[in-house]
Scaffold this active site. Structure first.
Site, short mmCIF file in Angstrom:
data_model
loop_
_atom_site.label_atom_id
_atom_site.label_comp_id
_atom_site.label_asym_id
_atom_site.label_seq_id
_atom_site.Cartn_x
_atom_site.Cartn_y
_atom_site.Cartn_z
CE LYS A 14 -14.61 -38.87 -7.26
NZ LYS A 14 -13.88 -39.04 -8.54
CG ASP A 69 -12.23 -39.26 -15.03
OD1 ASP A 69 -11.52 -38.93 -14.08
OD2 ASP A 69 -12.30 -38.59 -16.08
CG PHE A 157 -17.53 -34.86 -2.73
CD1 PHE A 157 -16.80 -35.03 -3.90
CD2 PHE A 157 -18.34 -35.90 -2.32
CE1 PHE A 157 -16.87 -36.19 -4.64
CE2 PHE A 157 -18.42 -37.08 -3.04
CZ PHE A 157 -17.68 -37.24 -4.20
#
Length: 204
Positions: A14, A69, A157
């Site tokens: 990330k 999120d 991912f």
């Protein structure tokens, strides 16, 4: 003037993805990994959990903090896994097991009833030591597509190998990173966040 922002995640993938997305639009920004304690994500929505993480990172580091999120939602499952995407197969945070469980649950569902979407909410928190009174902002991006029958691709991912974005005949994991970063849910959320980040940068 350069600007350092901490990304509230221990996920190196990330951090790299955010650096590519943000760096392509604001080269003066450096995204730093978060090295503090993992907060308890006890929110019941993407927005709540994003702010749980961003506030914790801002408080721990004293820096401007971003947190996302995100998760995958499947239409016929009522938007699940949703906020439980990372722990869909249990608390071990095993991405391959999450994907396999979701595919097993959808094994009897055929096209065109495999509609799915990636959801991303990004929370921005500026702590009080940087701006008097502090400041918060949030932005949400949605990337529509469908669920593949089997994982494909080595890029990305999480659920990328089983998500086929609308307008493409490949999965998100088969897209080149620069293409994904133009279309993804995170890129879409960041486009809404960008004017706010530029305003804050100009005022510092």
């Amino acid at each position: 003037m350069s600007l350092e922002i901490v990304l509230a995640t221990h996920n190196a993938h990330k951090v790299s993805e955010f650096q590519r997305i943000i760096g392509g639009r604001m080269p003066e920004v450096t995204v730093l990994p978060y090295d503090g304690p993992e907060p308890i994500e006890d929110g019941t929505s993407f927005i709540e959990n994003a702010f749980v993480k961003a506030r914790a990172a801002a408080a721990h580091t004293g820096r401007i903090a971003l947190a996302d999120d995100s998760g995958i939602g499947v239409d016929v499952m009522g938007g699940a896994p949703g906020i439980f995407s990372a722990r869909w197969s249990g608390s071990s945070l095993n991405g391959e097991n999450n994907v396999r469980l979701l595919l097993d649950q959808m094994s009897d569902i055929r096209r065109p009833n495999r509609g799915a979407f990636f959801h991303c909410t990004i929370a921005l928190v500026v702590p009080t030591n940087i701006v008097a009174g502090g400041h918060e902002f949030e932005a949400t991006g949605i990337w529509r597509g469908s669920l593949a029958y089997e994982p494909r691709g080595a890029n990305g991912f999480g659920y990328d190998p089983v998500f086929e974005p609308d307008g493409f005949e490949v999965t998100a994991a088969e897209l080149a990173p620069e293409v994904k970063n133009e279309h993804s849910h995170r890129a879409r959320a960041f486009e809404l966040l960008l004017p706010e980040l530029e305003r804050i940068h100009a005022e510092l």
